[in-house]
Scaffold this motif. Structure first.
Motif, mmCIF file in Angstrom:
data_model
loop_
_atom_site.group_PDB
_atom_site.id
_atom_site.type_symbol
_atom_site.label_atom_id
_atom_site.label_comp_id
_atom_site.label_asym_id
_atom_site.label_seq_id
_atom_site.Cartn_x
_atom_site.Cartn_y
_atom_site.Cartn_z
ATOM 1 N N ASP A 1 4.360 2.793 3.257
ATOM 2 C CA ASP A 1 5.086 1.793 4.050
ATOM 3 C C ASP A 1 4.524 0.395 3.816
ATOM 4 N N LEU A 2 3.184 0.304 3.691
ATOM 5 C CA LEU A 2 2.561 -0.999 3.485
ATOM 6 C C LEU A 2 2.954 -1.571 2.125
ATOM 7 N N ARG A 3 2.956 -0.730 1.107
ATOM 8 C CA ARG A 3 3.346 -1.228 -0.218
ATOM 9 C C ARG A 3 4.804 -1.709 -0.212
ATOM 10 N N THR A 4 5.674 -0.954 0.437
ATOM 11 C CA THR A 4 7.079 -1.356 0.526
ATOM 12 C C THR A 4 7.215 -2.712 1.209
ATOM 13 N N ARG A 5 6.441 -2.887 2.251
ATOM 14 C CA ARG A 5 6.482 -4.145 3.009
ATOM 15 C C ARG A 5 5.957 -5.312 2.182
ATOM 16 N N LEU A 6 4.884 -5.100 1.442
ATOM 17 C CA LEU A 6 4.302 -6.163 0.625
ATOM 18 C C LEU A 6 5.250 -6.559 -0.512
ATOM 19 N N GLU A 7 5.823 -5.544 -1.157
ATOM 20 C CA GLU A 7 6.725 -5.837 -2.271
ATOM 21 C C GLU A 7 8.003 -6.514 -1.782
ATOM 22 N N ALA A 8 8.406 -6.240 -0.544
ATOM 23 C CA ALA A 8 9.557 -6.924 0.027
ATOM 24 C C ALA A 8 9.276 -8.411 0.225
ATOM 25 N N GLU A 9 7.984 -8.755 0.314
ATOM 26 C CA GLU A 9 7.566 -10.157 0.430
ATOM 27 C C GLU A 9 7.343 -10.782 -0.945
ATOM 28 N N ALA A 10 7.759 -10.047 -2.008
ATOM 29 C CA ALA A 10 7.593 -10.511 -3.401
ATOM 30 C C ALA A 10 6.121 -10.638 -3.781
ATOM 31 N N LEU A 11 5.269 -9.794 -3.200
ATOM 32 C CA LEU A 11 3.849 -9.752 -3.541
ATOM 33 C C LEU A 11 3.615 -8.609 -4.526
ATOM 34 N N THR A 12 2.851 -8.867 -5.576
ATOM 35 C CA THR A 12 2.589 -7.837 -6.584
ATOM 36 C C THR A 12 1.469 -6.924 -6.103
ATOM 37 N N CYS A 13 1.693 -5.617 -6.204
ATOM 38 C CA CYS A 13 0.743 -4.625 -5.695
ATOM 39 C C CYS A 13 0.138 -3.817 -6.835
ATOM 40 N N ASP A 14 -1.153 -3.614 -6.761
ATOM 41 C CA ASP A 14 -1.867 -2.722 -7.676
ATOM 42 C C ASP A 14 -2.474 -1.620 -6.814
ATOM 43 N N PHE A 15 -1.750 -0.502 -6.692
ATOM 44 C CA PHE A 15 -2.201 0.620 -5.878
ATOM 45 C C PHE A 15 -2.612 1.773 -6.798
ATOM 46 N N VAL A 16 -3.827 2.259 -6.604
ATOM 47 C CA VAL A 16 -4.314 3.425 -7.348
ATOM 48 C C VAL A 16 -4.631 4.505 -6.319
ATOM 49 N N ILE A 17 -3.773 5.526 -6.262
ATOM 50 C CA ILE A 17 -3.957 6.622 -5.312
ATOM 51 C C ILE A 17 -4.012 7.917 -6.125
ATOM 52 N N PRO A 18 -5.179 8.253 -6.653
ATOM 53 C CA PRO A 18 -5.274 9.396 -7.578
ATOM 54 C C PRO A 18 -5.032 10.732 -6.897
ATOM 55 N N ARG A 19 -4.284 11.566 -7.576
ATOM 56 C CA ARG A 19 -4.036 12.925 -7.100
ATOM 57 C C ARG A 19 -4.605 13.979 -8.048
ATOM 58 N N THR A 20 -5.079 13.537 -9.204
ATOM 59 C CA THR A 20 -5.758 14.412 -10.155
ATOM 60 C C THR A 20 -7.016 13.680 -10.636
ATOM 61 N N PRO A 21 -8.027 14.413 -11.119
ATOM 62 C CA PRO A 21 -9.250 13.753 -11.627
ATOM 63 C C PRO A 21 -8.968 12.744 -12.727
ATOM 64 N N ALA A 22 -7.956 13.009 -13.551
ATOM 65 C CA ALA A 22 -7.653 12.106 -14.664
ATOM 66 C C ALA A 22 -7.167 10.744 -14.185
ATOM 67 N N GLU A 23 -6.643 10.676 -12.959
ATOM 68 C CA GLU A 23 -6.105 9.423 -12.433
ATOM 69 C C GLU A 23 -7.168 8.566 -11.752
ATOM 70 N N LYS A 24 -8.361 9.112 -11.570
ATOM 71 C CA LYS A 24 -9.405 8.372 -10.867
ATOM 72 C C LYS A 24 -9.989 7.275 -11.752
ATOM 73 N N LEU A 25 -10.402 6.182 -11.123
ATOM 74 C CA LEU A 25 -11.095 5.107 -11.810
ATOM 75 C C LEU A 25 -12.601 5.297 -11.673
ATOM 76 N N THR A 26 -13.346 4.910 -12.696
ATOM 77 C CA THR A 26 -14.793 4.805 -12.527
ATOM 78 C C THR A 26 -15.070 3.606 -11.626
ATOM 79 N N TYR A 27 -16.260 3.537 -11.066
ATOM 80 C CA TYR A 27 -16.541 2.407 -10.181
ATOM 81 C C TYR A 27 -16.506 1.069 -10.917
ATOM 82 N N PRO A 28 -17.040 0.971 -12.142
ATOM 83 C CA PRO A 28 -16.879 -0.297 -12.874
ATOM 84 C C PRO A 28 -15.411 -0.650 -13.114
#
Length: 322
Positions: A199-226
Motif C-alpha cells: 500500500d505504501l509503494r502504491t501511495r508513493l508512486e501515485a505521488e510520482a516518487l520513484t521507489c526502490d523496494f527490495v523484498i526478497p522471497r528467495t536467497p538469490a534475491e537478497k542483497l549483501t550488506y555492502p
C-alpha cells in the motif's frame, strides 16, 4: 588492573598487546570495521558457531543431547567447533564475552560450565524478543538464571523483561554517497508487513516518487550488506517499517542519520530521540499524508555532530568492553 598479555586476533592475522579482551560471537562485521584501531585491537570476533549445525545427524544429536545432560567439553566439540569454543574457554580475568542474539536455552546451558568464572558474559538482542522466542518471559528468565547478562536494543522490551538497554548503533560511512537514483528505498523481508509495504509503494508512486523496494522471497534475491548500503546511499529517503509491537530503533533510522537521508517510518517513538528533526523524519499516521512529496523534496536539516556520534559503534561497544 589486569596485567597485559599477548592476544591473537584472527581477523587481522597479527599478534596484539592489550590489557583486556572482549570476545564477540556473531557481530555485524561490516559495522565493526568502523571501530577505531585502539578499540579494534581489544576485540576478538568469532563466527556464529553456536547456531544450529549443518548436517542431519549433527542436528538430531544436538537436539537430543545438548543441554539435557552434562556433556564433557570434548563431546561438545562435535557441535561447536573447537577452534572457536576454546577461544571463549580461554578467556581470562578482566576479559568479557558478548554473544549476539543467543536464543537456545539448552545450548547456553551446555556451554556455561566451561565459560571462565569471573568473566562477564553478555547477550545482546538486536531484534524483538517477541519474534525471537516462543515464550520470551520464560526463556529469558532461564537464560538469566544461568548467569548471562541480558541486554537489548529496545528500551520497552528491556524494561518489560528486566534487561539492560544498550540501544541501537551504526558507523560512519567509508565514502560519500553516490548519485541519487531513487526517491524512496526499502529493503527487508516481508514478515508481517507485506500488505503495508504494498500500500505504501502504491501511495508513493501515485505521488510520482520513484521507489526502490527490495523484498526478497528467495536467497538469490537478497542483497549483501555492502550492496544494501550502496542502494541506500543512492536514495533520498529511507523507509523504516517496524514489526508489530516493536518500539526500539531498527538500524534503518541510524543508516539514514549517518548517510544524511530523509526517513519515512511507522515508529512514533522516534520523535523522542535526540536526532529527530521534523524536516528529516516523516512519521506515518502522525504527519499529514498530503505533505509526503513536499517532505521528501525539501532540504534536509543538519544534525549536530555530537548527537550523531552518540550512535556510533565506537561509543556503543563501551557498554561491553571490560
Amino acid at each position: 588492573m589486569s596485567s597485559g598479555r599477548m592476544r591473537y586476533a584472527p581477523t587481522s592475522k597479527l599478534f596484539i598487546y592489550s590489557m583486556s579482551t572482549l570476545y564477540v560471537v556473531s557481530p555485524p562485521l561490516e559495522i565493526f570495521e568502523g571501530l577505531k584501531p585502539e578499540l579494534r585491537q581489544r576485540i576478538v570476533t568469532l563466527p556464529d558457531f553456536l547456531r544450529y549445525p549443518a548436517g542431519r545427524i549433527k542436528g538430531i544429536t544436538r537436539s537430543l543431547l545438548v543441554g539435557r545432560i552434562p556433556l564433557p567439553k570434548q563431546i561438545l566439540y562435535y557441535w561447536f567447533p573447537k577452534e572457536h569454543f576454546d577461544r571463549l574457554v580461554r578467556a581470562q580475568a578482566g576479559d568479557a564475552i558478548l554473544i549476539y542474539e543467543a536464543c537456545n536455552v539448552r545450548v547456553l546451558r551446555a556451554i556455561r560450565p566451561y565459560l571462565p568464572k569471573g568473566v562477564p558474559c553478555y547477550i545482546y538482542y538486536c531484534n524483538p524478543v517477541e519474534t525471537t522466542f516462543r515464550r520470551p518471559a520464560e526463556e529469558l528468565k532461564a537464560i538469566r538464571a544461568l548467569g548471562y547478562r541480558l541486554t537489548s536494543f529496545d528500551p520497552c522490551e528491556a524494561e518489560r523483561y528486566g534487561m539492560a538497554c544498550t540501544g541501537q548503533y551504526f558507523r560512519y560511512p567509508d565514502r560519500q554517497p553516490g548519485g541519487i537514483t531513487s526517491d524512496c528505498f526499502f529493503c527487508g523481508l516481508p514478515k508481517d508487513r507485506a500488505a503495508l509495504l504494498h500500500d505504501l509503494r502504491t501511495r508513493l508512486e501515485a505521488e510520482a516518487l520513484t521507489c526502490d523496494f527490495v523484498i526478497p522471497r528467495t536467497p538469490a534475491e537478497k542483497l549483501t550488506y555492502p550492496q544494501y548500503l550502496d542502494r541506500l546511499s543512492r536514495t533520498r529517503c529511507v523507509i523504516d517499517i517496524c514489526q508489530q509491537g516493536q518500539t526500539g530503533l531498527t538500524r534503518r533510522p541510524l543508516e539514514a542519520l549517518f548517510y544524511g537521508k530523509k526517513l519515512l517510518t511507522n515508529n512514533p517513538q522516534i520523535a523522542s530521540y535526540d536526532f529527530y528533526r521534523p524536516q528529516n523524519v516523516f512519521i506515518l499516521g502522525k504527519d499529514p499524508a498530503d505533505s509526503l512529496r513536499a517532505f521528501i523534496e525539501s532540504p534536509i536539516a543538519e544534525v549536530p555532530e555530537p548527537v550523531r556520534a552518540a550512535y556510533d559503534v565506537n561509543g556503543w561497544i563501551r557498554h561491553y568492553l571490560p
